[in-house]
Motif scaffolding. Structure first.
Motif, PDB file in Angstrom:
ATOM      1  N   LEU A 268       0.436  -5.195  -0.074  1.00  0.00           N
ATOM      2  CA  LEU A 268       1.659  -5.985   0.068  1.00  0.00           C
ATOM      3  C   LEU A 268       2.883  -5.235  -0.443  1.00  0.00           C
ATOM      4  O   LEU A 268       3.931  -5.192   0.211  1.00  0.00           O
ATOM      5  CB  LEU A 268       1.525  -7.293  -0.719  1.00  0.00           C
ATOM      6  N   ILE A 269       2.744  -4.654  -1.623  1.00  0.00           N
ATOM      7  CA  ILE A 269       3.889  -4.004  -2.262  1.00  0.00           C
ATOM      8  C   ILE A 269       4.360  -2.799  -1.458  1.00  0.00           C
ATOM      9  O   ILE A 269       5.574  -2.576  -1.294  1.00  0.00           O
ATOM     10  CB  ILE A 269       3.528  -3.600  -3.708  1.00  0.00           C
ATOM     11  N   THR A 270       3.435  -2.012  -0.942  1.00  0.00           N
ATOM     12  CA  THR A 270       3.851  -0.852  -0.141  1.00  0.00           C
ATOM     13  C   THR A 270       4.475  -1.303   1.175  1.00  0.00           C
ATOM     14  O   THR A 270       5.402  -0.654   1.676  1.00  0.00           O
ATOM     15  CB  THR A 270       2.675   0.102   0.114  1.00  0.00           C
ATOM     16  N   GLN A 271       3.997  -2.414   1.729  1.00  0.00           N
ATOM     17  CA  GLN A 271       4.614  -2.954   2.936  1.00  0.00           C
ATOM     18  C   GLN A 271       6.042  -3.428   2.671  1.00  0.00           C
ATOM     19  O   GLN A 271       6.863  -3.494   3.577  1.00  0.00           O
ATOM     20  CB  GLN A 271       3.776  -4.104   3.496  1.00  0.00           C
ATOM     21  N   ALA A 272       6.332  -3.756   1.406  1.00  0.00           N
ATOM     22  CA  ALA A 272       7.683  -4.176   1.023  1.00  0.00           C
ATOM     23  C   ALA A 272       8.538  -2.997   0.548  1.00  0.00           C
ATOM     24  O   ALA A 272       9.629  -3.205   0.022  1.00  0.00           O
ATOM     25  CB  ALA A 272       7.603  -5.237  -0.070  1.00  0.00           C
TER      26      ALA A 272
END
Length: 331
Positions: A268-272
């Motif tokens: 999730l964090i890398t997608q953000a």
């Protein structure tokens, strides 16, 4: 329908799994809101297979998700509350889950949540989960707080839904914005300072020193002790979270589980637009060696995660010297 997909194009069987997760999440949200009326969800339920204490809601949540997914496209189910992978009938998906993250916060009414990770099923149950996090096709969490929200990624950005308590439907809202390049918040359990490795102490010392220190600005510390709550705050307004390894017995590899906690949050964090590492190396390319493997975990705004890694890259003597000159917690 409990989950509005609103134009998101995902395979029908994956959409069905998401619908089932949302349905259980809505039921758990209602149950949590009524905690204490018909029973104590924070009551002890013993320990799980990895030796961690269980609350009643841990067991209830695990049983509910497992029951909801048995006749879905999920063929392998890996849970924090199960010693081994549970296999259902034929299917193309494998789902790893922390059914109830942050259960120590139930009785004090602090946000808790569910974390999930979905892979294409592999040839064996173990191979379905002991693989790089880059192979996830979906990951996300449900947070049970002042609002109940479902946040997920299918590999092309991050999406958010909020539970309407009247209709019991997760309604899609605007997608979270990319993480800001600079923020002033960090999250760590400072009571463990004396146990941390020197690079982590040096990084935190620089933050604590504030405007008078080498960073030249003031920072605020946060610590909720709920991974879902920490993640939701960082996705909302940035920051960095650190749960490093330390020198205590049982903490040599941190305490968070790679497969069903760190890998999905890292996705999730890398997608953000953020970063996620074990302090030095990316979480998403690491290979867990067992279902309940633990890992140090640092995630959040990419620049801060990279700065932590830079401290770890220093030779040991330089890191120790750096700590000695900035050890603001030293007596």
């Amino acid at each position: 329908m409990t989950l509005e997909l609103n134009g998101l194009s995902i395979p029908a069987d994956l959409a069905d799994v998401m619908e089932r997760l949302a349905r259980v999440g809505a039921d758990l949200a209602r149950m949590i809101a009524r905690n204490g009326i018909e029973g104590d969800l924070a009551a002890s339920a013993g320990v799980n297979s990895d030796g961690d204490g269980q609350k009643a809601l841990d067991v209830i949540a695990d049983e509910a998700f497992m029951a909801a997914l048995k006749d879905s496209a999920v063929t392998h189910y890996a849970s924090e509350e199960q010693e081994e992978v549970v296999s259902f009938g034929p299917g193309r998906l494998a789902l790893a889950i922390d059914p109830l993250d942050g259960s120590s916060n139930i009785d004090v009414n602090v946000s808790i949540g569910t974390i999930f990770s979905i892979f294409p099923a592999a040839d064996t149950p173990e191979a379905s989960f002991l693989r790089p996090g880059t192979e996830q096709i979906a990951a996300g969490y449900i947070i049970y707080g002042p609002k109940c929200a479902l946040v997920a990624s299918f590999g092309a950005g991050v999406h958010e839904w909020v539970l309407d308590p009247v209709t019991q439907t997760f309604r899609r809202i605007a997608d979270p914005k990319p993480l800001p390049a600079e923020t002033s918040e960090y999250a760590i359990n400072a009571s463990n300072y004396r146990h941390w490795p020197a690079p982590v102490r040096a990084f935190i010392d620089d933050m604590v020193a504030g405007a008078e220190g080498p960073r030249g600005r003031n920072f605020n510390m946060r610590w909720v002790a709920s991974l879902v709550a920490e993640t939701h705050r960082i996705l909302t307004r940035g920051g960095v979270f650190l749960y490093p390894s330390d020198d205590r017995k049982g903490y040599e590899r941190g305490r968070l589980r790679h497969v069903y906690e760190c890998a999905p949050i890292a996705f999730l964090i890398t997608q953000a637009g953020g970063g996620a590492t074990d302090g030095s190396d990316p979480i998403l390319t690491a290979l867990p060696d067992r279902l309940h493997a633990r890992t140090p975990f640092i995630f959040g705004t990419a620049a801060k995660v990279a700065r932590v890694a830079a401290y770890h890259d220093l030779p040991e003597d330089e890191a120790s010297a750096l700590f000695s000159s900035r050890g603001l917690f030293r007596s």
